[in-house]
Design a protein around this motif. Structure first.
Motif, PDB file in Angstrom:
ATOM      1  N   THR A  71     -13.659 -12.002  13.220  1.00 14.25           N
ATOM      2  CA  THR A  71     -13.363 -10.979  12.226  1.00 14.25           C
ATOM      3  C   THR A  71     -11.860 -10.993  12.008  1.00 14.25           C
ATOM      4  OG1 THR A  71     -15.204  -9.640  13.017  1.00 14.25           O
ATOM      5  CG2 THR A  71     -13.604  -8.559  11.585  1.00 14.25           C
ATOM      6  N   ARG A  72     -11.467 -11.261  10.772  1.00 16.71           N
ATOM      7  CA  ARG A  72     -10.056 -11.263  10.384  1.00 16.71           C
ATOM      8  C   ARG A  72      -9.782  -9.915   9.718  1.00 16.71           C
ATOM      9  NH1 ARG A  72      -6.509 -15.075   9.952  1.00 16.71           N
ATOM     10  NH2 ARG A  72      -8.045 -16.722  10.098  1.00 16.71           N
ATOM     11  N   PHE A  73      -8.620  -9.367   9.971  1.00 17.81           N
ATOM     12  CA  PHE A  73      -8.245  -8.071   9.414  1.00 17.81           C
ATOM     13  C   PHE A  73      -7.074  -8.259   8.464  1.00 17.81           C
ATOM     14  CE2 PHE A  73     -10.219  -7.528  13.498  1.00 17.81           C
ATOM     15  CZ  PHE A  73     -11.210  -6.610  13.203  1.00 17.81           C
ATOM     16  N   ASP A  74      -7.163  -7.612   7.320  1.00 23.28           N
ATOM     17  CA  ASP A  74      -6.178  -7.760   6.253  1.00 23.28           C
ATOM     18  C   ASP A  74      -5.718  -6.370   5.841  1.00 23.28           C
ATOM     19  OD1 ASP A  74      -4.779  -9.163   4.119  1.00 23.28           O
ATOM     20  OD2 ASP A  74      -6.282  -8.299   2.784  1.00 23.28           O
ATOM     21  N   VAL A  75      -4.492  -6.294   5.316  1.00 20.80           N
ATOM     22  CA  VAL A  75      -3.988  -4.994   4.859  1.00 20.80           C
ATOM     23  C   VAL A  75      -3.114  -5.183   3.629  1.00 20.80           C
ATOM     24  CG1 VAL A  75      -1.941  -5.022   6.358  1.00 20.80           C
ATOM     25  CG2 VAL A  75      -2.878  -2.846   5.600  1.00 20.80           C
ATOM     26  N   ASN A  76      -3.231  -4.241   2.719  1.00 18.17           N
ATOM     27  CA  ASN A  76      -2.377  -4.153   1.530  1.00 18.17           C
ATOM     28  C   ASN A  76      -1.936  -2.707   1.426  1.00 18.17           C
ATOM     29  OD1 ASN A  76      -2.914  -6.887   0.223  1.00 18.17           O
ATOM     30  ND2 ASN A  76      -4.970  -6.099   0.552  1.00 18.17           N
ATOM     31  N   VAL A  77      -0.664  -2.487   1.083  1.00 18.19           N
ATOM     32  CA  VAL A  77      -0.136  -1.136   0.955  1.00 18.19           C
ATOM     33  C   VAL A  77       0.443  -0.982  -0.446  1.00 18.19           C
ATOM     34  CG1 VAL A  77       1.447   0.597   1.891  1.00 18.19           C
ATOM     35  CG2 VAL A  77       0.397  -1.085   3.423  1.00 18.19           C
ATOM     36  N   ASP A  78      -0.024   0.040  -1.152  1.00 15.01           N
ATOM     37  CA  ASP A  78       0.489   0.325  -2.488  1.00 15.01           C
ATOM     38  C   ASP A  78       1.978   0.669  -2.410  1.00 15.01           C
ATOM     39  OD1 ASP A  78       0.057   0.945  -5.369  1.00 15.01           O
ATOM     40  OD2 ASP A  78       0.583   2.973  -4.713  1.00 15.01           O
ATOM     41  N   ARG A  79       2.753   0.238  -3.402  1.00 14.11           N
ATOM     42  CA  ARG A  79       4.208   0.480  -3.405  1.00 14.11           C
ATOM     43  C   ARG A  79       4.573   1.960  -3.393  1.00 14.11           C
ATOM     44  NH1 ARG A  79       6.541  -4.076  -7.562  1.00 14.11           N
ATOM     45  NH2 ARG A  79       5.367  -5.777  -6.642  1.00 14.11           N
ATOM     46  N   ALA A  80       3.683   2.809  -3.893  1.00 17.53           N
ATOM     47  CA  ALA A  80       3.968   4.245  -3.942  1.00 17.53           C
ATOM     48  C   ALA A  80       3.862   4.904  -2.568  1.00 17.53           C
ATOM     49  CB  ALA A  80       3.011   4.939  -4.920  1.00 17.53           C
ATOM     50  N   LEU A  81       3.335   4.199  -1.586  1.00 14.15           N
ATOM     51  CA  LEU A  81       3.194   4.730  -0.230  1.00 14.15           C
ATOM     52  C   LEU A  81       4.241   4.062   0.657  1.00 14.15           C
ATOM     53  CD1 LEU A  81       1.496   6.570   1.639  1.00 14.15           C
ATOM     54  CD2 LEU A  81       0.073   4.564   2.120  1.00 14.15           C
ATOM     55  N   PRO A  82       5.211   4.834   1.162  1.00 18.55           N
ATOM     56  CA  PRO A  82       6.305   4.232   1.948  1.00 18.55           C
ATOM     57  C   PRO A  82       5.915   3.950   3.402  1.00 18.55           C
ATOM     58  CG  PRO A  82       6.671   6.579   1.766  1.00 18.55           C
ATOM     59  CD  PRO A  82       5.415   6.276   0.971  1.00 18.55           C
ATOM     60  N   TRP A  83       4.831   3.265   3.586  1.00 19.50           N
ATOM     61  CA  TRP A  83       4.348   2.937   4.914  1.00 19.50           C
ATOM     62  C   TRP A  83       4.398   1.433   5.145  1.00 19.50           C
ATOM     63  CZ3 TRP A  83      -0.919   5.815   5.960  1.00 19.50           C
ATOM     64  CH2 TRP A  83      -0.722   7.192   5.892  1.00 19.50           C
TER      65      TRP A  83
END
Length: 187
Positions: A71-83
């Protein structure tokens, strides 16, 4: 018969009144369906696994089988969220084994921010076999300035996947999360 302005009023036709009621009912029904479409679509996806939507479970009653799956885990964070969010490392286990992994999120701003995450599974056909027991998705998370938190996911791959001949060559499933700023106060 004429009125004060000199305009005449034709007697109302019952067919016109019925057509007006039907059209008004149709318009109200369409608005109702528009509001119901998101929860109905989400329910459809959860039941069928459509679009890579994982299933929810209390545990794995079917046991573990002798076939490994990564199981590979991926993440994307929207630019409007400063995380900054770090995905969990890849996990390779026997199908059916219950596993816990953590995503790690940090608020990089100088004020509290609130975010949420949505997910999907690839390949899409494997979504129905990916079962989450615990997940942070669809729950608002408020992080204080500079705060770092672990976000656990408890999951397993349903052993019934092994019976699906279309997935016989699949050796890896990807769980992808997209984080975005919530409209709630604090973001």
């Amino acid at each position: 018969m004429s009125d004060v302005a000199g305009l005449s009023h034709a007697p109302q036709n019952p067919k016109n009144k019925r057509t007006g009621i039907v059209l008004a009912s149709l318009a109200i029904g369409m608005v109702g369906l528009a509001f119901a479409s998101v929860p109905l679509y989400q329910l459809f996806c959860q039941v069928t696994g459509f679009g890579g939507t994982p299933q929810y479970a209390d545990g794995n009653p079917k046991g573990v089988i002798d076939r490994a799956m990564s199981t590979r885990f991926d993440v994307n964070v929207d630019r409007a969220l400063p995380w900054t969010v770090k995905a969990a490392p890849i996990s390779t286990d026997q199908i059916g084994q219950v596993r816990t992994v953590n995503y790690i999120a940090t608020n990089n701003s100088d004020k509290p921010t609130t975010g949420m995450a949505v997910f999907n599974v690839a390949p899409d056909k494997a979504g129905i076999y990916f079962n989450k027991i615990q997940c942070f998705c669809f729950n608002e998370q408020t992080l204080q300035p500079g705060e770092t938190v672990e976000m656990p996911i408890v999951f397993f791959v349903d052993p019934d996947l092994d019976e699906n001949h279309e997935l016989a060559t699949i050796k890896e499933i990807t769980l992808s999360y997209t984080f975005y700023a919530s409209d709630s106060e604090g973001s």
